[in-house]
Design a protein around this motif. Structure first.
Motif, mmCIF file in Angstrom:
data_model
loop_
_atom_site.group_PDB
_atom_site.id
_atom_site.type_symbol
_atom_site.label_atom_id
_atom_site.label_comp_id
_atom_site.label_asym_id
_atom_site.label_seq_id
_atom_site.Cartn_x
_atom_site.Cartn_y
_atom_site.Cartn_z
ATOM 1 N N ALA A 113 0.848 -1.137 0.071
ATOM 2 C CA ALA A 113 -0.219 -0.132 -0.173
ATOM 3 C C ALA A 113 0.930 1.034 0.186
ATOM 4 C CB ALA A 113 -0.928 -0.087 1.381
ATOM 5 N N ASP A 114 0.815 1.895 -0.884
ATOM 6 C CA ASP A 114 1.610 3.139 -1.173
ATOM 7 C C ASP A 114 1.045 4.446 -1.075
ATOM 8 O OD1 ASP A 114 4.542 3.565 -2.428
ATOM 9 O OD2 ASP A 114 3.313 5.245 -3.385
ATOM 10 N N PHE A 115 1.448 5.427 -0.271
ATOM 11 C CA PHE A 115 1.038 6.728 -0.415
ATOM 12 C C PHE A 115 1.787 7.451 -1.564
ATOM 13 C CE2 PHE A 115 -0.613 7.874 4.224
ATOM 14 C CZ PHE A 115 -1.394 6.619 4.252
ATOM 15 N N ARG A 116 0.968 7.808 -2.365
ATOM 16 C CA ARG A 116 1.660 8.236 -3.672
ATOM 17 C C ARG A 116 1.378 9.516 -3.893
ATOM 18 N NH1 ARG A 116 4.817 9.763 -6.420
ATOM 19 N NH2 ARG A 116 5.284 9.398 -8.734
ATOM 20 N N GLU A 117 2.627 10.429 -4.036
ATOM 21 C CA GLU A 117 2.319 11.908 -4.216
ATOM 22 C C GLU A 117 2.325 12.148 -5.620
ATOM 23 O OE1 GLU A 117 5.111 10.195 -2.892
ATOM 24 O OE2 GLU A 117 5.056 10.673 -0.571
ATOM 25 N N GLY A 118 1.997 13.420 -5.841
ATOM 26 C CA GLY A 118 2.254 14.095 -7.241
ATOM 27 C C GLY A 118 0.850 14.071 -8.113
ATOM 28 N N ARG A 142 -2.762 11.375 -3.361
ATOM 29 C CA ARG A 142 -2.707 12.708 -2.786
ATOM 30 C C ARG A 142 -2.858 13.638 -3.808
ATOM 31 N NH1 ARG A 142 2.660 12.271 1.214
ATOM 32 N NH2 ARG A 142 1.495 11.313 3.045
ATOM 33 N N GLU A 143 -3.181 15.157 -3.202
ATOM 34 C CA GLU A 143 -3.133 16.401 -4.183
ATOM 35 C C GLU A 143 -3.988 16.193 -5.311
ATOM 36 O OE1 GLU A 143 1.028 16.244 -5.145
ATOM 37 O OE2 GLU A 143 1.622 15.848 -2.986
ATOM 38 N N GLY A 144 -5.081 15.255 -5.276
ATOM 39 C CA GLY A 144 -6.184 15.130 -6.200
ATOM 40 C C GLY A 144 -5.775 13.714 -7.109
ATOM 41 N N GLY A 145 -4.880 12.979 -6.666
ATOM 42 C CA GLY A 145 -4.583 11.699 -7.298
ATOM 43 C C GLY A 145 -5.554 10.594 -6.738
ATOM 44 N N GLU A 146 -6.366 11.196 -5.636
ATOM 45 C CA GLU A 146 -7.334 10.099 -4.971
ATOM 46 C C GLU A 146 -8.309 9.600 -5.861
ATOM 47 O OE1 GLU A 146 -7.972 13.543 -3.214
ATOM 48 O OE2 GLU A 146 -5.782 13.262 -3.623
ATOM 49 N N VAL A 147 -8.895 10.545 -6.900
ATOM 50 C CA VAL A 147 -9.848 10.082 -7.987
ATOM 51 C C VAL A 147 -9.314 8.905 -8.717
ATOM 52 C CG1 VAL A 147 -10.896 11.053 -10.173
ATOM 53 C CG2 VAL A 147 -10.508 12.477 -8.192
ATOM 54 N N ASN A 148 -8.003 8.751 -9.244
ATOM 55 C CA ASN A 148 -7.632 7.794 -9.980
ATOM 56 C C ASN A 148 -6.930 6.650 -9.414
ATOM 57 O OD1 ASN A 148 -6.788 10.658 -10.980
ATOM 58 N ND2 ASN A 148 -7.748 9.284 -12.717
ATOM 59 N N ALA A 149 -7.052 6.594 -7.964
ATOM 60 C CA ALA A 149 -6.454 5.551 -7.136
ATOM 61 C C ALA A 149 -7.392 4.716 -6.445
ATOM 62 C CB ALA A 149 -5.458 6.290 -5.956
ATOM 63 N N ILE A 154 -3.474 10.097 3.401
ATOM 64 C CA ILE A 154 -3.341 11.600 3.774
ATOM 65 C C ILE A 154 -2.191 11.918 4.834
ATOM 66 C CG2 ILE A 154 -4.610 13.458 5.017
ATOM 67 C CD1 ILE A 154 -7.200 12.073 3.967
ATOM 68 N N SER A 155 -1.436 12.758 4.617
ATOM 69 C CA SER A 155 -0.392 13.164 5.844
ATOM 70 C C SER A 155 -1.418 13.474 6.836
ATOM 71 C CB SER A 155 0.497 13.992 5.040
ATOM 72 O OG SER A 155 1.533 14.354 5.960
ATOM 73 N N SER A 156 -0.708 14.021 7.933
ATOM 74 C CA SER A 156 -1.168 14.231 9.380
ATOM 75 C C SER A 156 -2.195 15.445 8.970
ATOM 76 C CB SER A 156 0.126 14.919 10.097
ATOM 77 O OG SER A 156 -0.845 15.656 11.090
ATOM 78 N N VAL A 157 -3.334 15.245 9.679
ATOM 79 C CA VAL A 157 -4.396 16.145 9.615
ATOM 80 C C VAL A 157 -4.012 17.685 9.633
ATOM 81 C CG1 VAL A 157 -6.301 14.669 10.406
ATOM 82 C CG2 VAL A 157 -5.173 15.839 12.184
#
Length: 343
Positions: A113-118, A142-149, A154-157
């Motif tokens: 499970a990868d937290f993927r930036e970019g 992250r940064e809008g990539g959730e739509v495609n993932a 999420i980093s710390s709240v």
């Protein structure tokens, strides 16, 4: 054409990793039978590992000589690693992640499970890097990539002001959400729990009341103990409070975190946690081989599951003197004895 084959040996079977002399029959990638045997060859069969927390893109900054605080090194959006990622061409990122995944496969890992930036591009590059490999990625954008993932990582709240909005959107879409929490201190754990995440990562500084809440709400926690030591957020076996978590009934998973600092080798991670935190080998192997509960992925060796296991040849060297298969796998990380990976 149906592809069928069998593997015999002493296998760690079922959810409780019961050691049995068996023949495992696999048909089209599915375990169709686990048949008991009276006598088997000198082979150990272990469920494949699932690395429950990675940042694979960090491979491009592997072992970069650097010093600094957690914020300066890895906290978005201005941490050193984020600056490096932003200035690295996609083709280099893809190649680097692909090579790290090959290392993971080599050391017995069939999923991660990868937290993927970019953003969107970050998610797509990881998908491309994994597309030709026998490994199952759960990608948390992250940064809008959730739509495609598969969901959001999420980093710390305290770092992401729109956390609740992201969580609400993911839940509506039936996707999963994971949070970094408690890595720097305990102050962001309750806020993360208030959003009903599917899992938390780190909880290095969780207090007793928070451990109890995590257990009561049945939220899995991914431990990344080597990373905690190397990044200076822990220097002893009370952080994270692993024994307290075990005693409270918290479901623990194992991850290796940033490839920038730590090789994504689950055997090394297990050996470290066993040695420093005193976690029994059986508990560690269950955490590392159960798969990924938030997505229902299971690596257990039982009829009906996908075939996800590796085979160790114990006919040479000293490991055939072992009195406890689980302890030997965890303590001695016998990578040189791998003779098959069935993913």
């Amino acid at each position: 054409m149906i592809k069928e084959y069998s593997v015999s040996g002493t296998a760690l079977t079922g959810e409780n990793l019961e050691a049995r002399d068996v023949t495992i029959v696999v048909q089209d990638g599915i375990i169709t039978a686990v048949e008991d045997e009276i006598s088997v060859s000198h082979k150990w069969i272990c469920p494949a590992f699932f690395n429950a927390h990675t940042h694979l893109a960090d491979t491009v900054a592997m072992d970069l000589p650097c010093n600094g605080t957690l914020d300066e090194l890895v906290t978005p959006p201005h941490g050193l690693k984020h600056q490096i990622l932003a200035h690295t061409p996609d083709d280099r990122l893809i190649t680097a992640m692909n090579e790290s995944m090959k290392e993971m496969i080599h050391s017995g890992t069939a999923g991660f499970a990868d937290f993927r930036e970019g953003g969107k591009e970050g998610v797509l590059t990881l998908k491309q890097a994994a597309s030709s490999l026998p490994i199952h990625p759960v990608i948390l954008g992250r940064e809008g990539g959730e739509v495609n993932a598969d969901g959001a990582g999420i980093s710390s709240v305290r770092d992401v002001s729109s956390s609740q909005e992201i969580v609400d959107r993911m839940k509506k879409q039936g996707k999963i959400v994971g949070f970094h929490a408690g890595e720097r201190d305990f102050l962001d754990i309750d806020a993360a729990l208030d959003m009903n995440p599917d899992f938390l990562v780190h909880c290095t500084h969780a207090r007793s009341d928070q451990v109890k809440r995590i257990a009561d709400e049945d939220i899995p926690v991914v431990l990344c103990c080597r990373s905690n030591f190397l990044l200076g957020v822990s220097s002893g076996n009370h952080h994270p409070p692993v024994q307290e978590m075990l005693n409270a009934g918290v479901r623990l998973l194992i991850g290796t975190d940033n490839v920038m600092f730590v090789q994504p080798d689950m055997m090394q991670e297990l050996s470290f946690v066993h040695t420093v935190y005193g976690v029994p080998a059986h508990d560690l192997l269950k955490s590392a081989t159960s798969g990924f509960p938030p997505t229902g992925v299971s690596h257990c060796i039982e009829k009906g599951n996908m075939a996800s296991f590796f085979v160790l040849d114990t006919s040479w060297g000293n490991i055939h003197y072992s009195r406890d298969i689980e302890s030997t796998i965890v303590k001695r990380a016998p990578l040189s004895h791998f003779c098959a990976r069935i993913f």
